[in-house]
Write a protein that holds these residues in place. Sequence first.
Motif, PDB file in Angstrom:
ATOM      1  N   LEU A  95      -2.956   9.966   6.100  1.00 15.15           N
ATOM      2  CA  LEU A  95      -2.350  10.400   7.350  1.00 15.15           C
ATOM      3  C   LEU A  95      -3.054   9.625   8.544  1.00 15.15           C
ATOM      4  N   ASP A  96      -4.102   9.332   8.513  1.00 10.28           N
ATOM      5  CA  ASP A  96      -4.821   8.411   9.625  1.00 10.28           C
ATOM      6  C   ASP A  96      -4.217   7.138   9.589  1.00 10.28           C
ATOM      7  N   ILE A  97      -3.815   6.637   8.434  1.00 11.89           N
ATOM      8  CA  ILE A  97      -3.218   5.201   8.165  1.00 11.89           C
ATOM      9  C   ILE A  97      -1.752   5.672   8.912  1.00 11.89           C
ATOM     10  N   CYS A  98      -1.101   6.511   8.804  1.00 11.22           N
ATOM     11  CA  CYS A  98       0.239   6.955   9.157  1.00 11.22           C
ATOM     12  C   CYS A  98       0.296   6.781  10.704  1.00 11.22           C
ATOM     13  N   ASN A  99      -0.825   7.357  11.007  1.00  9.83           N
ATOM     14  CA  ASN A  99      -0.966   7.382  12.602  1.00  9.83           C
ATOM     15  C   ASN A  99      -1.150   6.209  13.226  1.00  9.83           C
ATOM     16  N   TYR A 100      -1.737   5.113  12.485  1.00  9.05           N
ATOM     17  CA  TYR A 100      -1.887   3.799  12.878  1.00  9.05           C
ATOM     18  C   TYR A 100      -0.374   3.278  12.701  1.00  9.05           C
ATOM     19  N   PHE A 101       0.377   3.393  11.725  1.00  8.90           N
ATOM     20  CA  PHE A 101       1.351   2.781  11.723  1.00  8.90           C
ATOM     21  C   PHE A 101       2.437   3.297  12.847  1.00  8.90           C
ATOM     22  N   ASN A 102       2.557   4.778  13.271  1.00 13.43           N
ATOM     23  CA  ASN A 102       3.264   5.048  14.258  1.00 13.43           C
ATOM     24  C   ASN A 102       2.944   4.451  15.560  1.00 13.43           C
ATOM     25  N   GLN A 154       7.424   3.037  11.850  1.00 12.96           N
ATOM     26  CA  GLN A 154       7.446   4.176  11.573  1.00 12.96           C
ATOM     27  C   GLN A 154       8.291   4.173   9.910  1.00 12.96           C
ATOM     28  N   GLU A 155       8.800   2.966   9.636  1.00 12.43           N
ATOM     29  CA  GLU A 155       9.179   2.932   8.240  1.00 12.43           C
ATOM     30  C   GLU A 155       8.020   2.799   7.239  1.00 12.43           C
ATOM     31  N   CYS A 156       6.989   2.363   7.451  1.00 15.26           N
ATOM     32  CA  CYS A 156       5.687   2.593   6.847  1.00 15.26           C
ATOM     33  C   CYS A 156       5.307   3.773   6.698  1.00 15.26           C
ATOM     34  N   SER A 157       5.281   4.380   7.747  1.00 13.48           N
ATOM     35  CA  SER A 157       4.771   5.948   7.695  1.00 13.48           C
ATOM     36  C   SER A 157       5.630   6.950   6.761  1.00 13.48           C
ATOM     37  N   GLN A 158       6.831   6.732   6.953  1.00 10.56           N
ATOM     38  CA  GLN A 158       7.918   7.404   6.089  1.00 10.56           C
ATOM     39  C   GLN A 158       7.569   7.130   4.731  1.00 10.56           C
ATOM     40  N   LYS A 159       7.237   5.653   4.073  1.00 14.88           N
ATOM     41  CA  LYS A 159       7.140   5.476   2.900  1.00 14.88           C
ATOM     42  C   LYS A 159       5.892   6.375   2.474  1.00 14.88           C
ATOM     43  N   LEU A 160       4.759   6.219   3.043  1.00 16.40           N
ATOM     44  CA  LEU A 160       3.291   6.857   2.722  1.00 16.40           C
ATOM     45  C   LEU A 160       3.618   8.291   2.558  1.00 16.40           C
ATOM     46  N   LEU A 161       4.490   8.958   3.329  1.00 11.06           N
ATOM     47  CA  LEU A 161       4.510  10.363   3.501  1.00 11.06           C
ATOM     48  C   LEU A 161       5.091  10.864   2.135  1.00 11.06           C
ATOM     49  N   PHE A 204       0.709  -1.214  -0.003  1.00 11.21           N
ATOM     50  CA  PHE A 204       0.081  -0.009   0.044  1.00 11.21           C
ATOM     51  C   PHE A 204       0.888   1.159   0.021  1.00 11.21           C
ATOM     52  N   CYS A 205       2.049   1.194   0.561  1.00 11.89           N
ATOM     53  CA  CYS A 205       2.575   2.178   1.099  1.00 11.89           C
ATOM     54  C   CYS A 205       3.741   2.505  -0.391  1.00 11.89           C
ATOM     55  N   GLU A 206       3.816   1.677  -1.440  1.00 14.50           N
ATOM     56  CA  GLU A 206       4.129   2.093  -2.741  1.00 14.50           C
ATOM     57  C   GLU A 206       3.381   2.624  -3.580  1.00 14.50           C
ATOM     58  N   SER A 207       3.598   3.690  -4.191  1.00 12.30           N
ATOM     59  CA  SER A 207       2.763   4.313  -5.123  1.00 12.30           C
ATOM     60  C   SER A 207       2.382   3.307  -6.599  1.00 12.30           C
ATOM     61  N   ASP A 208       3.227   2.415  -6.929  1.00 11.39           N
ATOM     62  CA  ASP A 208       2.909   1.532  -7.827  1.00 11.39           C
ATOM     63  C   ASP A 208       2.022   0.553  -7.657  1.00 11.39           C
ATOM     64  N   TYR A 209       1.717   0.283  -6.281  1.00 13.02           N
ATOM     65  CA  TYR A 209       0.745  -0.827  -5.823  1.00 13.02           C
ATOM     66  C   TYR A 209      -0.223  -0.376  -5.034  1.00 13.02           C
ATOM     67  N   ARG A 210      -0.565   1.116  -4.994  1.00 14.73           N
ATOM     68  CA  ARG A 210      -1.668   1.537  -3.970  1.00 14.73           C
ATOM     69  C   ARG A 210      -3.043   1.196  -4.619  1.00 14.73           C
ATOM     70  N   VAL A 211      -2.924   1.392  -5.878  1.00  9.62           N
ATOM     71  CA  VAL A 211      -4.458   1.173  -6.407  1.00  9.62           C
ATOM     72  C   VAL A 211      -4.674  -0.533  -6.195  1.00  9.62           C
TER      73      VAL A 211
END
Length: 336
Positions: A231-238, A243-250, A149-156
């Motif tokens: 951003l809500d998903i980033c909060n879930y990751f954190n 945090q590495e997932c949150s950084q990717k999504l950022l 999900f955090c990689e733009s190529d695979y988010r869809v």
Amino acid sequence: MNELVSIIVPVFKVEAYLAKCIDSIRNQTYGNFELILVDDGSPDSSPQICDDYAAVDDRIRVIHKNNRGLSSARNAGLDVCQGEFICFIDSDDYIKPTYLETLLTLQRKNNADLVICEYDYVEKNGNVYEHRKIPWNKTITHKDFWNLFCESDYRVFSAVAWNKIYKAKIFKELRYMQGKCMEDNFIIKSVIEQCDSIYVTNEVLYYYLQRPDSIMGRFSIKHLDGVEAQLDICNYFNGIGWQECSQKLLGSITNSLFRAYREADFIVKFNRERYKELKKSYKAVVNQSFGKGEHNQFWLKCKIFGFSEGLYRILYNNGLMMQIMSRKNKDLIEYH
């Protein structure tokens, strides 16, 4: 294998595409399904097309309702569906004849709560063009899913409601949030939390039509709804130490906010306030996503954007943003 599958198709202003979608469903090699066509107050001939198909195929049910948007239409289908499994198909898309049979076979073989398949993009002229695809077929963990999900190529591939078959239990209480664009992003966390097993296949079974007049085909301030969800998903990751997932999504969130800064009509007060609200949340997520020892080039990129869009724009337009990004972090962002 004779389980009933509920296929929910929201319908709105798709008279040119609807018959192809319905025909692709009726021609499935697996025939034990109910097709629920939800006419969301469509002003064209789509409602009549739905009724005409229901008159010749008793597997088809039609719901006519006032226009309340895509989430409301999907929820209306969920409220009446009776299948042991659920699929969502968008009414301008179409599927391979083996779509249901393949997904159900994989579900049974792997005892999966959720099966996800690959798709191809289709242009209005019928040309199919490919994209970067999942390179394997296998059962994945929750963290594997979120890394995709955090990689733009695979988010869809990861986030959308279609290209998936779900055990019906997932939607026993769960419904789509109404009034939001990119509504899939708001519900996906609740979907994944209910899955003990997720299976993905790189077999292309779904065809995703690209229309410039569709919801996703043009930029709107409503696309910031997707930023809110992410951003809500980033909060879930954190909150769980990812945090590495949150950084990717950022990386993608930064791009989306920057696009809004460049293209949104900020003369409209609502647009200004909406952007400011999300920018504040963005800065808070950046602070939570990096530890003291992680003040790297990507952190600097996020900090520059959080501090000043104008400065970020100057660096971006002059190619300097790429120069301050290390090769290690290059895959975290997507430039347009």
